[in-house]
Design an enzyme around this catalytic site. Structure first.
Site, PDB file in Angstrom:
ATOM      1  N   GLY A 523       0.823  -1.199   0.000  1.00 51.81           N
ATOM      2  CA  GLY A 523       0.000   0.000   0.000  1.00 51.81           C
ATOM      3  C   GLY A 523       0.851   1.240   0.000  1.00 51.81           C
ATOM      4  O   GLY A 523       2.067   1.190   0.209  1.00 51.81           O
ATOM      5  N   GLY A 524       0.211   2.374  -0.241  1.00 56.21           N
ATOM      6  CA  GLY A 524       0.924   3.644  -0.265  1.00 56.21           C
ATOM      7  C   GLY A 524      -0.044   4.792  -0.152  1.00 56.21           C
ATOM      8  O   GLY A 524      -1.191   4.627   0.273  1.00 56.21           O
ATOM      9  N   ASP A 640       6.066  10.450  -7.903  1.00 50.25           N
ATOM     10  CA  ASP A 640       6.406   9.617  -6.736  1.00 50.25           C
ATOM     11  C   ASP A 640       7.328   8.466  -7.157  1.00 50.25           C
ATOM     12  O   ASP A 640       7.042   7.297  -6.912  1.00 50.25           O
ATOM     13  CB  ASP A 640       5.134   9.066  -6.091  1.00 50.25           C
TER      14      ASP A 640
END
Length: 845
Positions: A523-524, A640
């Protein structure tokens, strides 16, 4: 002709030495007989020489090769296996893929090259076809007909000159280019004769005949170049020359490879270029796509690399899809036909020549009475970003009146109405460009079709309904059977195919394939990722997006756009789900997980990446980012880049993941760190200072990631004595001091690496994290450096690497400040810990 120690060769297997008299051959009757026979034959060139002289000719499979082997002149075949079209042309001699740069008889092919002949005749180069008809000539009024020779030069220039004087050029192929512009050649205008050197595209990929698109200098004498359609319609210009670049071609600033120059005087004006490194093969072409393309040859990959193309968007090329054809940037194929039309020449379209366009599937019927015409003809609405040319405009009180004007004209193909202005088209519609939903610049065009074209759909529905009613019992029975199978096996029916291979899933279906989202893979900041398995046993990764506030239509439109982006180094989007606030994306599953697991964690099943693999990973990531930045319709900034967002397939080929999420979620350029997307430690200085970002923020993040690829550790780590070591600072100091570069390498590799490659990667990383974004390279330049096309100089150490806290808590970065801003440095430093403490969980990936 001379070739090493041989005076000349003939098209038999016998060769005669220049020191013939010294050989004791006259006592051998057989050799004497061979000697006599050979002189009775017509001499031809064999492989290897670079010159055609007066008593020689070129035919069949014979060629001449430039002295250094760079270029070859001979007969080439074009077309499919059944084609007999041959041409006299020049191609690269050291390029694996045959690439032609010049064609003599491009509009007059030869059917039998063994019977054709290129020879010198009365001071001219003349090409005879199989019927002994001259189909191409240099057409000179030469006064040295008996002493001219033709030479194939290593520059790719085929020159006809005086035999005794190399500087006396009678004719050269550089003055008569076809579709390729080579280094050293001129592209310009002879002001005395008003003759231009221009490039003209091929007809299609297999036919070198003159196509529709050409590049030439402004005939009015200004310092700019035009791309023309059919030699009449200008659809792109370079802008004027400012002494360094053309104003509308900023790509020319990337002049690490190319040395451009523009010359204008009373006699001529022209543009030329050369390579800083002459070993690099490069060419500029006017492609069949109607774009200028600048290409370089990658020796390691054995392929041509596209440096850049102009115009940047395919649909900017005028009438690229031909009459009644529609150009779209968002589809896998740029061209399609309007509703009610079909491809006119499928063979041409198969070879990417769309100029023939489309034709009506059903011809219009027209009578003298407008009401009768309305019964026979209907109108279909089409949204285009550009209106076709050649319209007849008139004032009209309403859309209905404009429509009636079109119906009253049997030649009218379409009309458009806007604010009292009525435009009707009586000729073929050219340059139609598909508009996106809600696009502000879109124009509605009403396309006139035979009524049967629009009625066929409704009639088809009636037939289907009748069929359904007549067989309702069978359908219900089959439906119950399939429902029972579905319930028992928990299978999922095929999702809706939206565009190409992109599929729309329901949330229920994704719940089933992921076993109710039970197997979380990671996840992020954008959401969590779950593993799933489709009914065909293919494994997928499903990402549940968070904080997505877009509407259904906008989300689907943007997802479709992302879904069309395909690159070997980008994770492929398989499909999506959009049901109210439930937004999910479905990707290919990557069996080797993310890059960080192999670099940092040493998890079970993770692999220690050897240096060769790491170098290829660095190159692959750079290629993927260069594609996002420069090759997509809209530039996509990832926002990112970090090891967690680099996935590895079964062969450890890197795939940039989450590249479309910045586009979907939107970018926040706030000066507040807590609302900024991205991950601390990879953020470029300009983000922290609140400057609007560019693609260079991805370059910065990529540079930070390169350091981690080298060291196998996080850039910021705490040593045994409790102090923080910032690896980029340490690596830059080692690089600056010229110390053994392998000392900074991941200890797990035990020094097994190419020291020059490690130094190159380290230099690239230092350039990527320069304080000012203007000093950082583009990702395409990074690719060229890693591929060996560009040299990378020793970089300066960025100031940001020299400023950090001597505590284990944080590293502080600064943007380059002006004198007026320097007073803010201490306040930025003192508040960084506070900013860190307030960073929300959503900003930490």
């Amino acid at each position: 002709m001379k070739n090493k120690h041989w005076d000349w060769k003939i098209n038999t297997s016998f060769f005669f030495c220049s020191d013939w008299a010294a050989m004791d051959v006259w006592k051998n009757p057989l050799l004497v007989l061979c000697f006599i026979l050979c002189f009775s034959l017509q001499t031809h060139l064999s492989l290897g020489g670079d010159t055609i002289s007066g008593n020689q000719s070129l035919s069949g499979k014979q060629t001449i090769v430039s002295a250094g082997g760079n270029f070859v002149l001979g007969f080439i075949k074009r077309g499919n296996s059944s084609s007999s079209n041959h041409y006299l042309g020049i191609w690269y001699g050291k390029v694996f893929v045959q690439t032609e740069v010049w064609v003599a008889n491009r509009n007059n092919p030869i059917s039998d090259p063994s019977s054709a002949e290129l020879k010198l005749l009365d001071g001219n180069l003349v090409l005879f076809n199989e019927s002994r008809v001259i189909i191409w000539s240099t057409n000179l009024n030469s006064t040295i007909s008996n002493s001219a020779i033709a030479v194939m030069n290593d520059t790719g220039n085929f020159v006809l000159r005086a035999a005794s004087n190399e500087s006396k050029i009678l004719w050269q192929s550089f003055d008569h280019p076809t579709h390729t512009w080579l280094p050293g050649a001129k592209l310009g205008l002879d002001k005395k004769t008003n003759v231009t050197q221009l490039l003209t595209s091929w007809k299609n990929s297999d036919n070198p005949a003159e196509g529709l698109f050409s590049l030439e200098v402004d005939p009015n004498g200004t310092s700019q170049y035009f791309l023309l359609w059919n030699r009449t319609r200008q659809y792109w210009n370079s802008g004027t020359w400012n002494g360094q670049i053309f104003s509308l071609v900023p790509e020319m600033r990337l002049n690490y490879l190319y040395n451009f120059s523009y010359v204008s005087n009373d006699e001529e004006s022209y543009f030329t270029y050369s390579m800083y490194d002459p070993r690099i093969l490069s060419r500029v072409i006017v492609d069949i796509s109607g774009q200028i393309k600048v290409l370089t040859w990658l020796t390691n990959n054995q392929e041509w690399f596209l440096f850049f193309s102009l115009p940047r968007e395919q649909c900017e090329v005028y009438a690229y899809c031909g009459a009644f054809g529609v150009c779209s940037e968002n589809s896998l194929s740029s061209c399609s036909c309007l509703n009610g039309f079909v491809v006119k020449s499928p063979n041409d379209w198969g070879m990417k020549d769309y100029s023939s366009g489309c034709k009506r599937r059903t011809l219009l019927r027209c009578e003298n009475n407008a009401s009768s015409n309305e019964a026979e003809n209907k109108f279909w609405e089409f949204s285009s970003t550009a209106l076709p040319d050649n319209s007849h405009e008139m004032y009209s009180e309403s859309d209905a009146a404009c429509k009636l004007a079109c119906l009253n004209n049997c030649s009218c193909n379409a009309y458009a109405y806007s604010g009292g202005n009525c435009a009707i088209w009586t000729e073929a519609l050219l340059n139609l460009q598909q508009a996106d939903d809600g696009e502000s610049s879109a124009h509605t065009i009403h396309i006139r079709l035979a009524a049967s074209e629009l009625l066929s759909k409704s009639n088809g529905k009636k037939i289907v309904i009748a069929g359904v009613v007549s067989s309702v019992g069978i359908i219900l029975l089959l439906g119950l059977v399939f429902l029972e199978i579905w319930r028992k096996r928990g299978s999922v029916v095929n999702p809706e195919v939206v565009e190409g291979s992109l599929m729309a899933f329901t949330h229920k279906r994704l719940q089933i394939v992921t076993k109710n989202f039970s197997e979380k893979m990671g996840g992020g900041g954008f959401g969590s990722v779950f593993k799933g398995t489709l009914p065909d046993s293919s494994v997928i990764a499903v990402k549940k997006l968070e904080s997505i506030s877009q509407g259904e239509k906008q989300f689907r439109t943007e997802v479709r756009t992302i879904g069309t982006i395909q690159h070997v180094n980008l994770v492929r989007l398989r499909g999506f789900c959009s049901e109210g606030t439930k937004k999910l994306l479905v990707y290919d599953y990557m069996p080797n997980g993310s890059l960080d697991t192999h670099l940092f964690h040493g998890k079970e099943g993770s692999k220690i990446l050897d240096w060769k693999t790491r170098f290829q990973i660095a190159l692959g990531i750079a290629r993927g980012l260069a594609y996002l930045h420069e090759k997509c319709r809209d530039c996509i900034i990832h926002c990112d880049i970090k090891p967690e967002n680099i996935l590895l397939d079964a062969n450890f080929c890197p795939k940039v993941a989450d590249f479309g999420l910045a586009k979907l979620v939107g970018r926040d350029f706030s000066r507040v760190l807590t609302t900024m997307r991205g991950t601390r430690g990879y953020l470029a200085p300009e983000w922290i200072s609140g400057v609007a970002i560019t693609t260079k923020v991805d370059v910065y993040s990529y540079g930070m990631m390169l350091f981690e690829l080298i060291s196998g550790k996080r850039n910021t780590e705490q040593s045994e004595d409790g102090k923080v070591r910032f690896f980029p600072t340490w690596a830059a100091s080692k690089l600056d001091a010229g110390e053994d570069i392998l000392t900074i390498l991941d200890s797990k590799l035990e020094g097994n690496a190419d020291a020059e490659e490690v130094r190159k990667i380290c230099r690239v990383a230092c350039w990527c994290i320069q304080d000012g974004e203007i000093h950082r390279p583009t990702m395409s330049q990074v690719v060229q450096i890693l591929e060996g096309l560009l040299e990378v100089n020793k970089p300066p150490t960025p100031r940001t690497l020299q400023v950090y806290f001597d505590t284990p808590e944080d590293i502080v970065f600064f943007t380059e400040l002006s004198t007026s801003q320097s007073s803010q440095v201490q306040s930025n430093v003192s508040t960084s810990s506070q900013a860190k403490s307030t960073t929300s969980a959503g900003d930490k990936s």
